[in-house]
Scaffold this motif. Structure first.
Motif, PDB file in Angstrom:
ATOM      1  N   PHE A 254      33.437  41.368  52.888  1.00 42.96           N
ATOM      2  CA  PHE A 254      32.225  41.884  52.009  1.00 42.96           C
ATOM      3  C   PHE A 254      32.479  41.145  50.519  1.00 42.96           C
ATOM      4  O   PHE A 254      31.269  40.790  50.023  1.00 42.96           O
ATOM      5  CB  PHE A 254      32.220  43.364  52.007  1.00 42.96           C
ATOM      6  CG  PHE A 254      31.222  44.055  51.234  1.00 42.96           C
ATOM      7  CD1 PHE A 254      29.977  43.787  51.200  1.00 42.96           C
ATOM      8  CD2 PHE A 254      31.595  44.452  50.112  1.00 42.96           C
ATOM      9  CE1 PHE A 254      28.898  44.496  50.307  1.00 42.96           C
ATOM     10  CE2 PHE A 254      30.780  45.035  48.921  1.00 42.96           C
ATOM     11  CZ  PHE A 254      29.421  45.016  49.252  1.00 42.96           C
ATOM     12  N   ILE A 255      33.565  41.412  50.056  1.00 40.15           N
ATOM     13  CA  ILE A 255      33.998  40.959  48.472  1.00 40.15           C
ATOM     14  C   ILE A 255      33.572  39.408  48.392  1.00 40.15           C
ATOM     15  O   ILE A 255      33.191  38.969  47.576  1.00 40.15           O
ATOM     16  CB  ILE A 255      35.277  41.404  48.123  1.00 40.15           C
ATOM     17  CG1 ILE A 255      35.452  42.834  48.121  1.00 40.15           C
ATOM     18  CG2 ILE A 255      35.671  40.694  46.836  1.00 40.15           C
ATOM     19  CD1 ILE A 255      36.829  43.351  47.525  1.00 40.15           C
ATOM     20  N   TYR A 256      34.095  38.574  49.613  1.00 38.40           N
ATOM     21  CA  TYR A 256      33.875  37.198  49.394  1.00 38.40           C
ATOM     22  C   TYR A 256      32.655  37.019  49.573  1.00 38.40           C
ATOM     23  O   TYR A 256      31.794  35.889  48.763  1.00 38.40           O
ATOM     24  CB  TYR A 256      34.494  36.494  50.690  1.00 38.40           C
ATOM     25  CG  TYR A 256      34.546  35.043  50.771  1.00 38.40           C
ATOM     26  CD1 TYR A 256      34.925  34.310  49.730  1.00 38.40           C
ATOM     27  CD2 TYR A 256      33.516  34.711  51.561  1.00 38.40           C
ATOM     28  CE1 TYR A 256      34.717  32.920  49.888  1.00 38.40           C
ATOM     29  CE2 TYR A 256      33.252  33.293  51.764  1.00 38.40           C
ATOM     30  CZ  TYR A 256      33.888  32.401  50.940  1.00 38.40           C
ATOM     31  OH  TYR A 256      33.749  31.160  50.891  1.00 38.40           O
ATOM     32  N   SER A 257      31.674  37.398  50.280  1.00 39.05           N
ATOM     33  CA  SER A 257      30.099  37.337  50.665  1.00 39.05           C
ATOM     34  C   SER A 257      29.715  37.893  49.345  1.00 39.05           C
ATOM     35  O   SER A 257      28.553  36.959  48.669  1.00 39.05           O
ATOM     36  CB  SER A 257      29.699  38.008  51.954  1.00 39.05           C
ATOM     37  OG  SER A 257      30.179  37.828  53.087  1.00 39.05           O
ATOM     38  N   TRP A 258      29.895  38.875  48.576  1.00 39.50           N
ATOM     39  CA  TRP A 258      29.223  39.278  47.405  1.00 39.50           C
ATOM     40  C   TRP A 258      29.323  38.170  46.217  1.00 39.50           C
ATOM     41  O   TRP A 258      28.621  38.025  45.557  1.00 39.50           O
ATOM     42  CB  TRP A 258      30.004  40.393  47.009  1.00 39.50           C
ATOM     43  CG  TRP A 258      29.414  41.106  45.647  1.00 39.50           C
ATOM     44  CD1 TRP A 258      28.111  41.653  45.301  1.00 39.50           C
ATOM     45  CD2 TRP A 258      29.968  41.228  44.508  1.00 39.50           C
ATOM     46  NE1 TRP A 258      28.128  42.054  44.033  1.00 39.50           N
ATOM     47  CE2 TRP A 258      29.170  41.614  43.300  1.00 39.50           C
ATOM     48  CE3 TRP A 258      31.367  40.683  44.063  1.00 39.50           C
ATOM     49  CZ2 TRP A 258      29.656  41.870  42.364  1.00 39.50           C
ATOM     50  CZ3 TRP A 258      31.663  40.825  42.621  1.00 39.50           C
ATOM     51  CH2 TRP A 258      30.670  41.482  41.694  1.00 39.50           C
ATOM     52  N   ARG A 259      30.936  37.551  46.053  1.00 41.90           N
ATOM     53  CA  ARG A 259      30.935  36.781  45.224  1.00 41.90           C
ATOM     54  C   ARG A 259      30.374  35.395  45.341  1.00 41.90           C
ATOM     55  O   ARG A 259      29.622  34.891  44.222  1.00 41.90           O
ATOM     56  CB  ARG A 259      32.480  36.472  44.951  1.00 41.90           C
ATOM     57  CG  ARG A 259      33.432  37.652  44.728  1.00 41.90           C
ATOM     58  CD  ARG A 259      34.692  37.244  44.351  1.00 41.90           C
ATOM     59  NE  ARG A 259      35.053  36.221  43.329  1.00 41.90           N
ATOM     60  CZ  ARG A 259      36.236  35.795  42.930  1.00 41.90           C
ATOM     61  NH1 ARG A 259      37.204  36.070  43.639  1.00 41.90           N
ATOM     62  NH2 ARG A 259      36.067  34.566  42.007  1.00 41.90           N
ATOM     63  N   GLY A 261      27.294  35.213  46.893  1.00 40.20           N
ATOM     64  CA  GLY A 261      26.016  35.416  46.765  1.00 40.20           C
ATOM     65  C   GLY A 261      25.653  35.540  45.230  1.00 40.20           C
ATOM     66  O   GLY A 261      24.924  34.870  44.735  1.00 40.20           O
ATOM     67  N   ARG A 262      26.651  36.104  44.523  1.00 46.21           N
ATOM     68  CA  ARG A 262      26.618  36.193  42.982  1.00 46.21           C
ATOM     69  C   ARG A 262      26.574  34.973  42.260  1.00 46.21           C
ATOM     70  O   ARG A 262      25.835  34.497  41.385  1.00 46.21           O
ATOM     71  CB  ARG A 262      27.594  37.156  42.378  1.00 46.21           C
ATOM     72  CG  ARG A 262      27.530  37.353  40.958  1.00 46.21           C
ATOM     73  CD  ARG A 262      28.912  38.202  40.460  1.00 46.21           C
ATOM     74  NE  ARG A 262      28.801  38.450  38.852  1.00 46.21           N
ATOM     75  CZ  ARG A 262      29.782  38.972  38.371  1.00 46.21           C
ATOM     76  NH1 ARG A 262      30.762  39.671  39.010  1.00 46.21           N
ATOM     77  NH2 ARG A 262      29.530  39.328  37.124  1.00 46.21           N
ATOM     78  N   ARG A 263      27.430  33.769  42.874  1.00 45.06           N
ATOM     79  CA  ARG A 263      27.479  32.583  42.316  1.00 45.06           C
ATOM     80  C   ARG A 263      26.268  31.931  42.437  1.00 45.06           C
ATOM     81  O   ARG A 263      25.712  31.074  41.594  1.00 45.06           O
ATOM     82  CB  ARG A 263      28.700  31.848  42.861  1.00 45.06           C
ATOM     83  CG  ARG A 263      29.987  32.387  42.245  1.00 45.06           C
ATOM     84  CD  ARG A 263      31.155  31.670  42.852  1.00 45.06           C
ATOM     85  NE  ARG A 263      32.554  32.004  42.368  1.00 45.06           N
ATOM     86  CZ  ARG A 263      33.904  31.567  42.866  1.00 45.06           C
ATOM     87  NH1 ARG A 263      33.733  30.580  43.511  1.00 45.06           N
ATOM     88  NH2 ARG A 263      34.829  32.137  42.309  1.00 45.06           N
ATOM     89  N   ARG A 265      23.138  33.324  43.032  1.00 39.75           N
ATOM     90  CA  ARG A 265      22.201  33.693  41.811  1.00 39.75           C
ATOM     91  C   ARG A 265      22.326  33.267  40.810  1.00 39.75           C
ATOM     92  O   ARG A 265      21.346  32.812  39.863  1.00 39.75           O
ATOM     93  CB  ARG A 265      22.082  35.239  41.904  1.00 39.75           C
ATOM     94  CG  ARG A 265      21.613  35.925  43.385  1.00 39.75           C
ATOM     95  CD  ARG A 265      21.662  37.260  43.301  1.00 39.75           C
ATOM     96  NE  ARG A 265      22.635  37.860  43.051  1.00 39.75           N
ATOM     97  CZ  ARG A 265      23.446  38.465  43.927  1.00 39.75           C
ATOM     98  NH1 ARG A 265      23.178  38.207  45.180  1.00 39.75           N
ATOM     99  NH2 ARG A 265      24.493  39.193  43.690  1.00 39.75           N
TER     100      ARG A 265
END
Length: 269
Positions: A254-259, A261-263, A265
């Motif tokens: 989850f943390i990897y996917s969030w990072r 996705g954030r990059r 965006r």
């Protein structure tokens, strides 16, 4: 066409349910107050307390983590060198034999690999006195031998996709081959190295057959301890440990996917 699409969707859902329902049931039963796996005795956290008081399970889990981390690191070093030689050095005498020996563990049964390594360690102990008995060191060597094939293939695939122009440009500007490899090739190989390390860590952490051959007293890994418990009946604290491992892996994903996705965006912005 519509019926075909509906059939594929149904089969996909059925496959996912077949894979994940047992995992969900195991996670739910880790909160079961009853010792019997098939009988629900109410919600309870006592098995998590039992888990943290079980030195055997915690010691085996910590040993598996250490063995997997060291063997994965050793595997990445050896696999990177082997993949680089097979990809960048061109034809040389013994290349076909080297490629076959490196990739042999992929198709060789683990029983054969474990038995051959056990015989090797016994012969080495008789001739040179090392390794003395079976220990975590022998497990690390065995796992590195087994996992190196996977890392070599990953590195080879990445090098085949990379253009060698940057390496040649670095050498034209005065960099020695080793400096060009460290400053140019390794940074571009970083995603493949991380993927290879994670794959080797997972394979080593999950291995049971090879570790059973090359381990000795006091060096039982977590899969070996769980397998021994299965034959006598699994206690619910094993379910608690598995739930914690699944939760940790899920949190990392989850943390990897969030990072990522954030990059993405931020890049779009």
């Amino acid at each position: 066409m519509l019926r075909t699409g509906r059939f594929v969707s149904i089969m996909a859902v059925a496959g996912l349910l077949f894979l994940y329902i047992p995992i969900l049931l195991m996670m739910v039963l880790s909160f079961n107050a009853s010792r019997l796996v098939s009988v629900w005795g109410g919600f309870s956290l006592k098995w998590y307390g039992e888990l943290f008081a079980n030195d055997q399970l915690l010691g085996a889990a910590w040993l598996s983590v250490k063995v997997a981390a060291v063997s994965a690191t050793l595997t990445v070093v050896l696999g990177t060198l082997a993949g680089y030689v097979l990809t960048r050095f061109g034809p040389f005498r013994g290349r076909a034999m080297m490629a076959g020996m490196v990739t042999a563990p992929l198709v060789m049964p683990e029983v054969i690999t474990g038995l051959s390594l056990l015989l090797l360690f016994v012969a080495m102990e008789d001739f040179i006195g090392w390794p003395q008995g079976r220990s975590p060191t022998t497990i690390i060597i065995a796992h590195a031998t087994f996992c190196m094939a996977y890392v070599t293939i990953i590195v080879q695939s990445r090098l085949a996709q990379m253009d060698g122009v940057l390496e040649e440009a670095a050498q034209d500007l005065g960099a020695r081959p080793w400096r060009a490899f460290v400053d140019v090739t390794l940074p571009m190989l970083a995603p493949a190295l991380v993927s290879g390390w994670l794959l080797a860590f997972t394979l080593s952490f999950d291995d049971l057959v090879i570790a059973s051959f090359v381990s000795g007293p006091g060096s039982s890994t977590l899969p070996m301890v769980i397998f021994s418990k299965v034959r006598l009946g699994v206690s619910p604290d094993v379910n608690a440990l598995a739930t914690l491992l699944i939760g940790f892996v899920g949190a990392c994903v989850f943390i990897y996917s969030w990072r990522v996705g954030r990059r993405a965006r931020q890049r779009d912005a």
